[in-house]
Design a protein around this motif. Structure first.
Motif, PDB file in Angstrom:
ATOM      1  N   VAL A 193      98.976  62.204  20.818  1.00 52.25           N
ATOM      2  CA  VAL A 193      99.355  63.333  19.973  1.00 52.25           C
ATOM      3  C   VAL A 193     100.358  64.172  20.763  1.00 52.25           C
ATOM      4  O   VAL A 193     100.176  64.406  21.957  1.00 52.25           O
ATOM      5  CB  VAL A 193      98.119  64.199  19.616  1.00 52.25           C
ATOM      6  N   LEU A 194     101.410  64.615  20.099  1.00 58.18           N
ATOM      7  CA  LEU A 194     102.396  65.495  20.724  1.00 58.18           C
ATOM      8  C   LEU A 194     102.182  66.907  20.195  1.00 58.18           C
ATOM      9  O   LEU A 194     102.166  67.125  18.990  1.00 58.18           O
ATOM     10  CB  LEU A 194     103.820  65.038  20.411  1.00 58.18           C
ATOM     11  N   VAL A 195     102.003  67.865  21.134  1.00 59.50           N
ATOM     12  CA  VAL A 195     101.801  69.256  20.775  1.00 59.50           C
ATOM     13  C   VAL A 195     102.870  70.095  21.467  1.00 59.50           C
ATOM     14  O   VAL A 195     103.165  69.884  22.649  1.00 59.50           O
ATOM     15  CB  VAL A 195     100.395  69.750  21.209  1.00 59.50           C
ATOM     16  N   LEU A 196     103.447  71.032  20.739  1.00 64.85           N
ATOM     17  CA  LEU A 196     104.395  71.980  21.316  1.00 64.85           C
ATOM     18  C   LEU A 196     103.654  73.302  21.491  1.00 64.85           C
ATOM     19  O   LEU A 196     102.888  73.704  20.616  1.00 64.85           O
ATOM     20  CB  LEU A 196     105.602  72.190  20.399  1.00 64.85           C
ATOM     21  N   CYS A 197     103.877  73.976  22.629  1.00 59.85           N
ATOM     22  CA  CYS A 197     103.210  75.259  22.818  1.00 59.85           C
ATOM     23  C   CYS A 197     104.183  76.301  23.349  1.00 59.85           C
ATOM     24  O   CYS A 197     105.252  75.972  23.859  1.00 59.85           O
ATOM     25  CB  CYS A 197     102.007  75.127  23.749  1.00 59.85           C
ATOM     26  N   SER A 198     103.777  77.561  23.201  1.00 59.70           N
ATOM     27  CA  SER A 198     104.558  78.707  23.682  1.00 59.70           C
ATOM     28  C   SER A 198     105.969  78.702  23.111  1.00 59.70           C
ATOM     29  O   SER A 198     106.939  78.961  23.818  1.00 59.70           O
ATOM     30  CB  SER A 198     104.584  78.729  25.214  1.00 59.70           C
ATOM     31  N   VAL A 199     106.068  78.410  21.827  1.00 65.74           N
ATOM     32  CA  VAL A 199     107.363  78.304  21.159  1.00 65.74           C
ATOM     33  C   VAL A 199     107.750  79.688  20.617  1.00 65.74           C
ATOM     34  O   VAL A 199     106.994  80.292  19.863  1.00 65.74           O
ATOM     35  CB  VAL A 199     107.320  77.267  20.021  1.00 65.74           C
ATOM     36  N   VAL A 200     108.933  80.162  21.004  1.00 63.54           N
ATOM     37  CA  VAL A 200     109.392  81.484  20.557  1.00 63.54           C
ATOM     38  C   VAL A 200     109.748  81.436  19.064  1.00 63.54           C
ATOM     39  O   VAL A 200     110.101  80.380  18.537  1.00 63.54           O
ATOM     40  CB  VAL A 200     110.598  81.998  21.387  1.00 63.54           C
ATOM     41  N   PRO A 201     109.662  82.588  18.391  1.00 64.40           N
ATOM     42  CA  PRO A 201     109.940  82.616  16.946  1.00 64.40           C
ATOM     43  C   PRO A 201     111.285  82.012  16.545  1.00 64.40           C
ATOM     44  O   PRO A 201     111.383  81.340  15.518  1.00 64.40           O
ATOM     45  CB  PRO A 201     109.894  84.109  16.608  1.00 64.40           C
ATOM     46  N   ARG A 202     112.309  82.208  17.349  1.00 69.77           N
ATOM     47  CA  ARG A 202     113.635  81.667  17.014  1.00 69.77           C
ATOM     48  C   ARG A 202     113.612  80.136  16.934  1.00 69.77           C
ATOM     49  O   ARG A 202     114.238  79.536  16.064  1.00 69.77           O
ATOM     50  CB  ARG A 202     114.636  82.141  18.067  1.00 69.77           C
ATOM     51  N   VAL A 203     112.868  79.507  17.840  1.00 65.85           N
ATOM     52  CA  VAL A 203     112.765  78.040  17.834  1.00 65.85           C
ATOM     53  C   VAL A 203     111.880  77.588  16.671  1.00 65.85           C
ATOM     54  O   VAL A 203     112.190  76.595  15.999  1.00 65.85           O
ATOM     55  CB  VAL A 203     112.257  77.514  19.193  1.00 65.85           C
ATOM     56  N   VAL A 204     110.800  78.327  16.403  1.00 66.90           N
ATOM     57  CA  VAL A 204     109.948  78.008  15.256  1.00 66.90           C
ATOM     58  C   VAL A 204     110.771  78.071  13.973  1.00 66.90           C
ATOM     59  O   VAL A 204     110.670  77.198  13.108  1.00 66.90           O
ATOM     60  CB  VAL A 204     108.731  78.960  15.174  1.00 66.90           C
TER      61      VAL A 204
END
Length: 120
Positions: free
Chosen positions: A82-93
């Motif tokens: 499973v690939l999880v992204l974390c600590s993603v800033v709002p601009r990237v989201v």
């Protein structure tokens, strides 16, 4: 004349999960392919392992990085991880939302929560 220093990714394995912090504030255009190759190689060297990409240093992702993330997602999930992204800033989201990829990537607030989600 010295060769330009390539970006390095320094990951760690915690409880069988690869955690890789991405460099920021953005991946330089000339390094995108190199970074993408390193991420794919890490996934292939640990088949079946889940992976957390820590975006805490990333403020912006170019479209070429998004393409590499899609390929990495495919590599990890086809091997059973499973690939999880974390600590993603709002601009990237927002970028992932615009490209309709929020349903592809699991995004969690921080490393600890991402790790807990993969251990449950």
């Amino acid at each position: 004349m010295m060769a330009a220093k390539r970006l390095e990714l320094r990951g760690e394995k915690v409880d069988g999960v690869l955690i890789i912090p991405l460099p920021g504030p953005t991946i330089p255009y000339g390094e995108i392919e190199h970074v993408g190759d390193m991420l794919i190689k890490a996934a292939q060297e640990h088949p079946g392992s889940s992976m957390i990409l820590d975006f805490s240093q990333v403020e912006l992702i170019p479209s070429a990085v998004i393409a590499r993330l899609i390929g990495l997602h495919r590599t990890v999930t086809e091997a059973g991880g499973v690939l999880v992204l974390c600590s993603v800033v709002p601009r990237v989201v927002e970028t992932l939302e615009i490209t309709n990829l929020l349903k592809v990537f699991q995004i969690l607030p921080d490393r600890e929560e991402a790790l807990r989600s993969l251990q449950s």
